[in-house]
Design a protein around this motif. Sequence first.
Motif, PDB file in Angstrom:
ATOM      1  N   LEU A  16     -11.558  14.183 -21.742  1.00 17.00           N
ATOM      2  CA  LEU A  16     -10.421  14.704 -22.721  1.00 17.00           C
ATOM      3  C   LEU A  16     -11.332  14.569 -24.026  1.00 17.00           C
ATOM      4  CD1 LEU A  16      -7.473  12.237 -21.851  1.00 17.00           C
ATOM      5  CD2 LEU A  16      -7.152  14.876 -21.808  1.00 17.00           C
ATOM      6  N   ASP A  18     -14.217  15.888 -24.548  1.00 20.36           N
ATOM      7  CA  ASP A  18     -14.881  16.901 -24.412  1.00 20.36           C
ATOM      8  C   ASP A  18     -14.221  18.669 -24.033  1.00 20.36           C
ATOM      9  OD1 ASP A  18     -17.460  16.429 -23.950  1.00 20.36           O
ATOM     10  OD2 ASP A  18     -17.461  15.645 -21.441  1.00 20.36           O
ATOM     11  N   ILE A  19     -12.440  18.132 -23.714  1.00 20.31           N
ATOM     12  CA  ILE A  19     -11.835  19.200 -23.739  1.00 20.31           C
ATOM     13  C   ILE A  19     -11.900  20.005 -24.808  1.00 20.31           C
ATOM     14  CG2 ILE A  19      -9.705  19.552 -22.725  1.00 20.31           C
ATOM     15  CD1 ILE A  19     -10.299  18.175 -20.156  1.00 20.31           C
ATOM     16  N   PHE A  22     -14.446  21.720 -27.003  1.00 20.86           N
ATOM     17  CA  PHE A  22     -14.017  23.031 -26.316  1.00 20.86           C
ATOM     18  C   PHE A  22     -12.937  23.701 -27.141  1.00 20.86           C
ATOM     19  CE2 PHE A  22     -12.659  26.372 -23.413  1.00 20.86           C
ATOM     20  CZ  PHE A  22     -13.699  27.075 -23.365  1.00 20.86           C
ATOM     21  N   GLU A  26     -14.037  26.488 -29.763  1.00 19.77           N
ATOM     22  CA  GLU A  26     -13.832  27.701 -29.914  1.00 19.77           C
ATOM     23  C   GLU A  26     -12.797  28.517 -30.909  1.00 19.77           C
ATOM     24  OE1 GLU A  26     -11.044  29.262 -26.208  1.00 19.77           O
ATOM     25  OE2 GLU A  26     -13.320  29.306 -25.256  1.00 19.77           O
ATOM     26  N   GLU A  27     -11.636  27.409 -30.731  1.00 22.67           N
ATOM     27  CA  GLU A  27     -11.097  28.316 -32.264  1.00 22.67           C
ATOM     28  C   GLU A  27     -12.085  28.590 -33.258  1.00 22.67           C
ATOM     29  OE1 GLU A  27      -7.825  29.941 -31.980  1.00 22.67           O
ATOM     30  OE2 GLU A  27      -8.571  28.822 -29.813  1.00 22.67           O
ATOM     31  N   ASP A 108      -1.094  21.844 -23.257  1.00 21.82           N
ATOM     32  CA  ASP A 108      -0.891  23.303 -23.277  1.00 21.82           C
ATOM     33  C   ASP A 108      -1.868  23.519 -24.193  1.00 21.82           C
ATOM     34  OD1 ASP A 108      -0.972  25.954 -21.428  1.00 21.82           O
ATOM     35  OD2 ASP A 108      -0.373  26.221 -24.048  1.00 21.82           O
ATOM     36  N   PHE A 109      -2.719  24.520 -24.428  1.00 23.65           N
ATOM     37  CA  PHE A 109      -4.155  24.439 -25.244  1.00 23.65           C
ATOM     38  C   PHE A 109      -3.580  25.315 -25.831  1.00 23.65           C
ATOM     39  CE2 PHE A 109      -8.795  25.057 -22.868  1.00 23.65           C
ATOM     40  CZ  PHE A 109      -8.680  23.666 -22.439  1.00 23.65           C
ATOM     41  N   ASP A 110      -2.437  26.603 -25.968  1.00 24.69           N
ATOM     42  CA  ASP A 110      -1.719  27.142 -26.974  1.00 24.69           C
ATOM     43  C   ASP A 110      -1.463  26.497 -28.246  1.00 24.69           C
ATOM     44  OD1 ASP A 110      -3.356  29.025 -25.452  1.00 24.69           O
ATOM     45  OD2 ASP A 110      -1.505  30.036 -24.526  1.00 24.69           O
TER      46      ASP A 110
ATOM     47  N   SER B 732      -6.543  15.502 -18.187  1.00 28.80           N
ATOM     48  CA  SER B 732      -8.082  16.359 -17.551  1.00 28.80           C
ATOM     49  C   SER B 732      -8.010  17.522 -17.122  1.00 28.80           C
ATOM     50  CB  SER B 732      -9.604  15.010 -17.255  1.00 28.80           C
ATOM     51  OG  SER B 732      -8.958  14.091 -18.788  1.00 28.80           O
ATOM     52  N   ASN B 734      -6.306  19.543 -16.571  1.00 29.07           N
ATOM     53  CA  ASN B 734      -5.672  20.434 -17.163  1.00 29.07           C
ATOM     54  C   ASN B 734      -5.623  21.151 -17.652  1.00 29.07           C
ATOM     55  OD1 ASN B 734      -2.556  22.093 -17.356  1.00 29.07           O
ATOM     56  ND2 ASN B 734      -2.440  20.908 -19.102  1.00 29.07           N
ATOM     57  N   TYR B 736      -9.392  20.620 -18.481  1.00 29.06           N
ATOM     58  CA  TYR B 736     -10.931  21.497 -17.309  1.00 29.06           C
ATOM     59  C   TYR B 736     -10.242  23.423 -16.628  1.00 29.06           C
ATOM     60  CZ  TYR B 736     -13.436  17.787 -18.237  1.00 29.06           C
ATOM     61  OH  TYR B 736     -14.223  17.039 -18.720  1.00 29.06           O
ATOM     62  N   GLN B 738      -7.853  24.476 -17.661  1.00 33.17           N
ATOM     63  CA  GLN B 738      -7.205  26.173 -18.908  1.00 33.17           C
ATOM     64  C   GLN B 738      -8.499  26.415 -19.330  1.00 33.17           C
ATOM     65  OE1 GLN B 738      -3.997  24.769 -21.779  1.00 33.17           O
ATOM     66  NE2 GLN B 738      -4.057  22.809 -20.612  1.00 33.17           N
ATOM     67  N   ILE B 739      -9.161  25.283 -19.488  1.00 35.24           N
ATOM     68  CA  ILE B 739     -11.118  26.378 -19.820  1.00 35.24           C
ATOM     69  C   ILE B 739     -11.459  26.407 -18.907  1.00 35.24           C
ATOM     70  CG2 ILE B 739     -13.505  25.150 -20.227  1.00 35.24           C
ATOM     71  CD1 ILE B 739     -12.859  22.713 -21.153  1.00 35.24           C
ATOM     72  N   ARG B 742     -10.135  30.461 -19.292  1.00 33.33           N
ATOM     73  CA  ARG B 742     -11.000  31.162 -20.444  1.00 33.33           C
ATOM     74  C   ARG B 742     -11.820  31.237 -20.367  1.00 33.33           C
ATOM     75  NH1 ARG B 742      -8.119  28.984 -25.317  1.00 33.33           N
ATOM     76  NH2 ARG B 742      -6.072  28.450 -25.318  1.00 33.33           N
TER      77      ARG B 742
END
Lengths: 124, 933
Positions: A16, A18-19, A22, A26-27, A108-110, B732, B734, B736, B738-739, B742
């Motif tokens: 996590l 790492d995520i 990322f 990225e932002e 969710d990333f957004d 995790s 989820n 990855y 999403q990564i 992208r």
Amino acid sequence: MEEKKRVVVFDDDKDLLDIYSFIFEEEGWEVHTSQSCDQVLEIVADLSPHLILMDNWIPNIGGMAATQLLKNDPQLQRIPVMYISANNEVAALSKKAGADGFIAKPFDFDQLMELSESLLNKQP
Amino acid sequence: MDNFGKAKHSGQPSQQQHLAALLESSPLPIGVYLGKEMRISAANKALIEVWGKGPDIIGKTYFEVLPELATEDIYGKLLAVFTTGIPYDVQNQRIELMVNGHPRAYYFNYSFTPLFDENGEVYGVMNTAADVTDLNISKQRAEYSEQNFRDMILQAPVAMCLLNGPLFTIDIANTAMLDIWGKPKDKVMGRPIFQALPDAREQGLEKLMEEVYRTGKPFYANEQPISLIRHGVADIVYQNFVYQPYRDASGNITGILATSVNVTEQVTSRLELEKAYEQVQLSKKAAQLGTFDLDLEKGSMVWDQRCRELFGIAHQESVSYEHDFVTGLHPQDAKRVIQTIENLYADPGTKGDYDIDYRTVGATDGKLRWVRAKGKVYYANGRPKRFIGSVLDVTSQKENELRLVELTEKQARLAAIVSSSDDIIISKTLEGTITSWNPAAERAFGYTEMEAVGKHISIIIPPERLDEEDYILSQIRKGGKVDHFDTVRRGKNRKNLQLSLTVSPVIDDHGNIIGASKIARDISAQVAAQQVSDKYTERLEILNMVISAISEELDLSKILQKVTDATTELTGARFGAFFYNTTDQNGESYTLSAHSGAPRAAFEIFGMQSNATVMQPTFAGEGPVRVDDIARDARFANGKGFKLVNGRPAVSSYMAVPVTSRDGRIIGGLFFGHPEPARFTMEHESLAMSVAGQAAISMDNAELFEQVRKLNDRKDEFIGLASHELKTPLASINGYLQILERLIESERPRNFLSKASHQVNRLTSLVNDLLDISKIEAGKLQLSIGEFDLCQTVRDSVELIQHGATKHTITFTSHADRCMAKGDPRRIEQVIINLLSNAVKYSPDAKNVKVDLSARPGQLMVSVTDQGPGIPNDKLKHIFSRFYRVDENSPNISGLGIGLYLAHEIISRHNGEIWAENQKHGGSMFTFTLPSQ
């Protein structure tokens, strides 16, 4: 050139971290991570981030206690804390502890970025 | 009459008719007789009636019709008129006629008038008559009766007199009356009676006469004595007399007729007779003495009448000693009497004096009589010669004596009862003076009979209760009784006695209330028992209170403290403690858990290994232990285990009860001590046991509760852990995915990524549902209740589901103006999403899903309608159950069957309702309500 936005993420799950890294990088954020919150005050004081991500399950004192410490520190309490947990029920507790926002795992990333930005904008 | 007298025989028919009419209508009897033979040519009705001979007399001769007048001078008179032509006229002529076969006297005024023809010859006689019979008779009667009356008075065999006028003037008085009066005739006649007889005044007679004179009511007197001076001598004359009113012809009272019979002789003779009778009776009584006379030489015996009577002998023949005397004696007395007589005969030294009482049985009447016999035996030359004496009937005397004896015995028995009674029996006068005092009273109050009798009852009444005695005596005076009056009386030693009194009036032979008898029972023991019972009840109540307090408590340490405090107080122990039956690492030690009445340190030592022997019997299951003095009990090493070391409590009385769990395990024990010996009773023991029993139950409950609490805590832990452990990997994955999304730009891999994401989302949702269920079961489902816009929530949910549902069109219509609801928006959203995804999922072949929001007073209603196959009616009520799935209609549709259960729980927690129904034209509709703000 404008100073990069810094975020410190406290989570014991390497994947996590790492995520998070990322996404924020990225932002265009500067990302710092910690797998323990025992030194939370020192780390935060040292880095002086714009945002703190705090996971609920984190050794040793736990995210809740760490948030309380931060929010009881006159120097650091102004830094927004976004609380993260797999348990939705924790949201209310984290708010009580002083957290400024809450996001449930999985996220969710957004959504994450939107909330992060909004927390930054709330600052005086 | 003149017309008739001058009438001529004209032969004129008209005149004749006229005459006939006149004649007929006359009220006076008129008849016309023709010729010398006096043939009746006319006779009117009145005449026919007078004669009483019937109507067929016309044509007959006067002599034929009235033959009874032949003896009278009538015929002659009538013929004289015919021959001489001189009318005959007579007044009040008595004529006897035969009327209807009976002779009857009439008085007539009648006339014979000659009837002349044209030639002056008499051709007939007209007879007119007036019946004056009634007048005559009354007149005659009046004349006759006046005389008769006077004659009657004068000749009456009884005394009579007529007194006239209001002064009662003596008009007539016969000889008998004059005799009664005792006055010469010429001195009384014509004088008012009370002037003539002044000696008769003022004996009430004046008034009697006036009364009769005034009212007309006769007065009758019977044997009335009247004192008079008769012929100069004062005398009393007894008279039966009548005063009758005397009336004149018109009925007015003009005097009094007095009739009197001198009954002086009868009365006096009767009085004399009565007197004589009394004398006879007296002499008879005096003559009750009978006599007997035995000639012992001749062997004859003479009894007089009275003596015979006493032996019930009716005949007058001679009697014998053997036959009549000996056999006449009562069998029970015979031997004694005969022996006495024989002794007299045998021993002249007795002087022959005979004095004895015996019973006889009547020879003919069988009657029992008591006889007192007195007499004397006369001797000649040392031999009995004659035995004379008298006998007297003493039956009634004897009977009285016997009755008296009986009464005395009865009284003696009563007295014995009174004196031997355990009840206090006291009698007193109506003034409260004690008149009797039985031994029980003496025992109870301490006063002897001598001391108490004559004193006032207040000596045994406590001053504050003196009013009671007034009340009791007032009841008694009324003849009432006081029953079971529970009160307090005071003994000589000032000690109070609890008594139950029953006080009754004492009534003498004449029915007068002369005092009161009081029966009192000492109920001190009863009262004491009652007090013990009350105390016991009180303790039970305390016990009950303690027990309910304990049973409400689930905190073990608090339970133990309460139990220890309560039992220490109930048993009156100086100190008490609860020890757990557990050993520490050192082995034989018991753990002090709660203590009362002494510092903890004192008990810590109490429970140490050295004293384990003391508690050992309790924990070994030997039941409760109660010792009056531990220093004298070998079981406790004569108190060695309790030796004093610095402030440690001294123990003399000791009691211990085990606390046993449901499964029979001895959890611990309650231990009580008191420095004084013999402080604990059986009752204390049972009380402590009762509390200990309840304590054990409560402890069991507390333990169970503790276990449940721990399990619950673990469930909380589990939920937290599961959330973290399940969702972190999902997060995790989820992340990855999403990564990758992208990073990867080519379409095919992106498509795969999207599908992976979708599955991750599904998995996340399932995990959430499962966790929610766990929370519900643990009672941990938390709601953040607040005001929110339900319309917006529905819209957001529709948008979300529409996003993933490509085949269906979800239409949302809000019919509410205001849709602010009260609740947790996230949970409500969860419900709506659940309903919408179900609608989409279970109607795969349909195109539309309809969502409606409407408002009702106080609530908002959301319904989701699909066009699917609907739900079988028998399944409708089960669909909100946990893990329930309508399998057969959706064999290919996945799901845990917990969505609707969660929805139901969430809506219920919001005080709303949720239900499902089938649409008429297919499809189902799910509806829930929420309270509106």
